[in-house]
Design an enzyme around this catalytic site. Structure first.
Site, PDB file in Angstrom:
ATOM      1  N   ARG A 287      73.093 -75.713  89.304  1.00 46.48           N
ATOM      2  CA  ARG A 287      72.880 -75.334  87.893  1.00 46.48           C
ATOM      3  C   ARG A 287      74.193 -74.924  87.216  1.00 46.48           C
ATOM      4  NH1 ARG A 287      68.690 -77.262  89.265  1.00 46.48           N
ATOM      5  NH2 ARG A 287      66.573 -76.571  88.761  1.00 46.48           N
TER       6      ARG A 287
ATOM      7  N   SER B  12      62.306 -73.208  84.571  1.00 44.61           N
ATOM      8  CA  SER B  12      62.668 -72.032  85.368  1.00 44.61           C
ATOM      9  C   SER B  12      63.463 -71.073  84.501  1.00 44.61           C
ATOM     10  CB  SER B  12      63.542 -72.431  86.559  1.00 44.61           C
ATOM     11  OG  SER B  12      62.850 -73.302  87.405  1.00 44.61           O
TER      12      SER B  12
ATOM     13  N   GLU C 108      68.535 -68.290  83.489  1.00 47.73           N
ATOM     14  CA  GLU C 108      69.018 -69.673  83.503  1.00 47.73           C
ATOM     15  C   GLU C 108      69.271 -70.243  82.084  1.00 47.73           C
ATOM     16  OE1 GLU C 108      70.279 -72.107  85.107  1.00 47.73           O
ATOM     17  OE2 GLU C 108      69.696 -73.584  83.619  1.00 47.73           O
TER      18      GLU C 108
HETATM   19  N1  EPU Z   1      56.613 -69.718  94.886  1.00 45.59           N
HETATM   20  C1  EPU Z   1      55.670 -68.721  94.997  1.00 45.59           C
HETATM   21  N2  EPU Z   1      55.119 -68.226  93.855  1.00 45.59           N
HETATM   22  C2  EPU Z   1      55.467 -68.678  92.631  1.00 45.59           C
HETATM   23  C3  EPU Z   1      56.436 -69.685  92.517  1.00 45.59           C
HETATM   24  C4  EPU Z   1      57.000 -70.190  93.670  1.00 45.59           C
HETATM   25  O1  EPU Z   1      55.339 -68.292  96.078  1.00 45.59           O
HETATM   26  O2  EPU Z   1      54.912 -68.180  91.656  1.00 45.59           O
HETATM   27  C5  EPU Z   1      57.167 -70.309  96.107  1.00 45.59           C
HETATM   28  C6  EPU Z   1      56.656 -71.744  96.259  1.00 45.59           C
HETATM   29  O3  EPU Z   1      55.459 -71.785  96.978  1.00 45.59           O
HETATM   30  C7  EPU Z   1      57.781 -72.414  97.015  1.00 45.59           C
HETATM   31  C8  EPU Z   1      59.021 -71.654  96.546  1.00 45.59           C
HETATM   32  O4  EPU Z   1      58.567 -70.429  95.990  1.00 45.59           O
HETATM   33  O5  EPU Z   1      57.632 -72.242  98.398  1.00 45.59           O
HETATM   34  C9  EPU Z   1      59.828 -72.432  95.539  1.00 45.59           C
HETATM   35  O6  EPU Z   1      58.993 -72.786  94.447  1.00 45.59           O
HETATM   36  P1  EPU Z   1      59.051 -74.256  93.775  1.00 45.59           P
HETATM   37  O7  EPU Z   1      58.915 -75.294  94.818  1.00 45.59           O
HETATM   38  O8  EPU Z   1      58.056 -74.284  92.677  1.00 45.59           O
HETATM   39  O9  EPU Z   1      60.509 -74.399  93.225  1.00 45.59           O
HETATM   40  P2  EPU Z   1      61.477 -73.348  92.512  1.00 45.59           P
HETATM   41  O10 EPU Z   1      62.536 -72.951  93.458  1.00 45.59           O
HETATM   42  O11 EPU Z   1      60.680 -72.257  91.903  1.00 45.59           O
HETATM   43  C10 EPU Z   1      63.183 -75.126  91.694  1.00 45.59           C
HETATM   44  C11 EPU Z   1      63.869 -75.473  90.403  1.00 45.59           C
HETATM   45  C12 EPU Z   1      62.921 -76.263  89.499  1.00 45.59           C
HETATM   46  C13 EPU Z   1      62.555 -77.541  90.226  1.00 45.59           C
HETATM   47  C14 EPU Z   1      61.874 -77.167  91.557  1.00 45.59           C
HETATM   48  C15 EPU Z   1      61.575 -78.383  92.395  1.00 45.59           C
HETATM   49  C16 EPU Z   1      65.486 -73.710  89.991  1.00 45.59           C
HETATM   50  C17 EPU Z   1      65.844 -72.526  89.171  1.00 45.59           C
HETATM   51  N3  EPU Z   1      64.303 -74.271  89.739  1.00 45.59           N
HETATM   52  O12 EPU Z   1      62.111 -74.260  91.369  1.00 45.59           O
HETATM   53  O13 EPU Z   1      63.642 -76.617  88.341  1.00 45.59           O
HETATM   54  O14 EPU Z   1      61.682 -78.345  89.452  1.00 45.59           O
HETATM   55  O15 EPU Z   1      62.753 -76.311  92.337  1.00 45.59           O
HETATM   56  O16 EPU Z   1      62.767 -78.917  92.915  1.00 45.59           O
HETATM   57  O17 EPU Z   1      66.283 -74.142  90.823  1.00 45.59           O
HETATM   58  C18 EPU Z   1      64.091 -75.857  86.110  1.00 45.59           C
HETATM   59  O18 EPU Z   1      65.250 -75.654  86.455  1.00 45.59           O
HETATM   60  O19 EPU Z   1      63.709 -75.643  84.926  1.00 45.59           O
HETATM   61  C19 EPU Z   1      63.114 -76.328  87.082  1.00 45.59           C
HETATM   62  C20 EPU Z   1      61.832 -76.448  86.779  1.00 45.59           C
END
Ligand code: EPU
Length: 346
Positions: free
Chosen positions: A174, A246, A342
């Site tokens: 990012r 995010s 972010e």
């Molecule tokens: N999780 C929870 N509770 C929640 C949300 C997430 O327990 O309310 C857990 C999920 O179960 C998972 C982990 O946390 O095991 C990560 O969650 P998720 O897979 O949804 O991905 P993220 O890390 O929250 C990142 C990116 C997203 C991208 C996804 C998929 C960042 C800041 N965000 O989200 O990017 O789509 O991975 O690759 O790196 C964005 O930047 O706007 C964005 C949507």
């Protein structure tokens, strides 16, 4: 051939333009002077004028990664430079040249129609092509930086166009050279280099779960459809409920801190990062603090993904930043980890 340059039409100016439909949070901001930029050549004259008048300015792409104040004084540039074409091709790669104002998802769809697979994991990310490399958008194991050949931008300090090769863009999680130098460059064109050799990237659990047959290799179009389906399920559609994806970055901590945390929180979700560092799932931490689905006035935390803050209607930047601070404080108290916002706060 006549080599005389044709002067571009000046940028269209609209005073007091409401930007509610031009930012995905749905914030009711008003731009004092909104300029629509449809070609890069409009920028030099405009910035000469801004320099003379000491005009403040900011640029807006798809408005999907910004938190706007109620009033935007001075100039707001709406970047609407369109056009895409395959500029070059050899045995290994295809180069595609794209105007900064093109919608990112439409561009990804177009590459697949042109049989140029590679960007499918980045489907349905809101925003424009020009804004995407600034924060090095990434999802499902792919980051845009890997596919960039060069970026053309107007350098508002030097009053000249520059072309930055991929190696100079300093892409990181990012992050990029452009993000490190806010208020200096306006991205006008992005040149992508898409390798002809293609294989699916399904290492990310959510995506792998959609293709469980080990004997079947999905096509790029099938992966594109699967990514669209996952995102639609997990992330709120900005047309229905205001949000900027995010809201916090996933924090990166030293392994020593991670070891202490995992002893205390054995279910902590994290991923390996650069050597000696670990990336923590901020969404999981916010969820553990009990924020998921909570509201604070007109804004709140999305009920299906705690990393996403939403505007239920009528919220402004003050409401959002107040909620963000409440979350940051609680996560700091509970996990000893600082969350960084972010989107850009204008
Ligand atoms: N999780 C929870 N509770 C929640 C949300 C997430 O327990 O309310 C857990 C999920 O179960 C998972 C982990 O946390 O095991 C990560 O969650 P998720 O897979 O949804 O991905 P993220 O890390 O929250 C990142 C990116 C997203 C991208 C996804 C998929 C960042 C800041 N965000 O989200 O990017 O789509 O991975 O690759 O790196 C964005 O930047 O706007 C964005 C949507």
């Amino acid at each position: 051939m006549n080599s005389a340059k044709i002067a571009p039409n000046p940028a269209k100016l609209t005073p007091n333009l409401g930007l509610k439909d031009r930012n995905t949070f749905g914030l009711d901001a008003t731009a004092e002077l909104a300029y629509e930029i449809t070609c890069a050549e409009q920028l030099p004259a405009l910035f000469r004028e801004f320099a003379d008048k000491k005009q403040v300015w900011r640029a807006l792409g798809g408005g999907s990664n910004v938190i706007l104040p109620n009033q935007l004084p001075g100039a707001t540039l709406l970047i609407n430079i369109l056009g895409q074409d395959i500029s070059q091709s050899d045995e290994q790669n295809t180069w595609v040249s794209v105007g900064a104002g093109l919608n990112w998802h439409e561009f990804v769809s177009w590459t697949l129609e042109q049989s140029l697979p590679g960007l499918e994991n980045l489907a349905l990310i809101p925003g424009t092509v020009g804004a995407a490399p600034i924060q090095n958008i990434g999802a499902y194991g792919v980051e845009i930086g890997q596919y960039i050949d060069s970026i053309e931008a107007f350098d508002t300090e030097a009053h000249a166009f520059i072309t930055l090769p991929q190696t100079a863009c300093q892409f990181a999680y990012r992050d990029s050279y452009f993000k490190q130098h806010p208020q200096r460059f306006i991205v006008t064109k992005v040149v992508f280099k898409i390798p002809k050799a293609w294989k699916p990237r399904l290492q990310y659990a959510d995506l792998a779960n959609q293709f469980t047959d080990p004997n079947y290799t999905p096509s790029a179009k099938e992966i594109f459809a699967a990514v669209c389906a996952i995102r639609s399920q997990k992330l709120p559609d900005p047309k229905v409920i205001g949000n900027a994806g995010s809201f916090f970055q996933n924090p990166i901590v030293a392994n020593e801190q991670y070891e202490l945390l995992i002893q205390k929180f054995p279910n902590l979700i994290s991923y390996p990062d650069t050597p000696g560092m670990r990336k923590l799932a901020a969404g999981w931490m916010i969820d553990q603090c009990g924020f998921k689905g909570q509201r604070l006035g007109p804004v709140g935390v999305y009920e299906k993904q705690a990393l996403v803050l939403v505007n239920h209607g009528g919220g402004d930047s003050t409401d959002i930043l107040h909620l963000a601070k409440t979350i940051q404080d609680k996560v700091q108290q509970t996990f000893g980890v600082q969350l960084h916002i972010e989107p850009n706060i204008l």
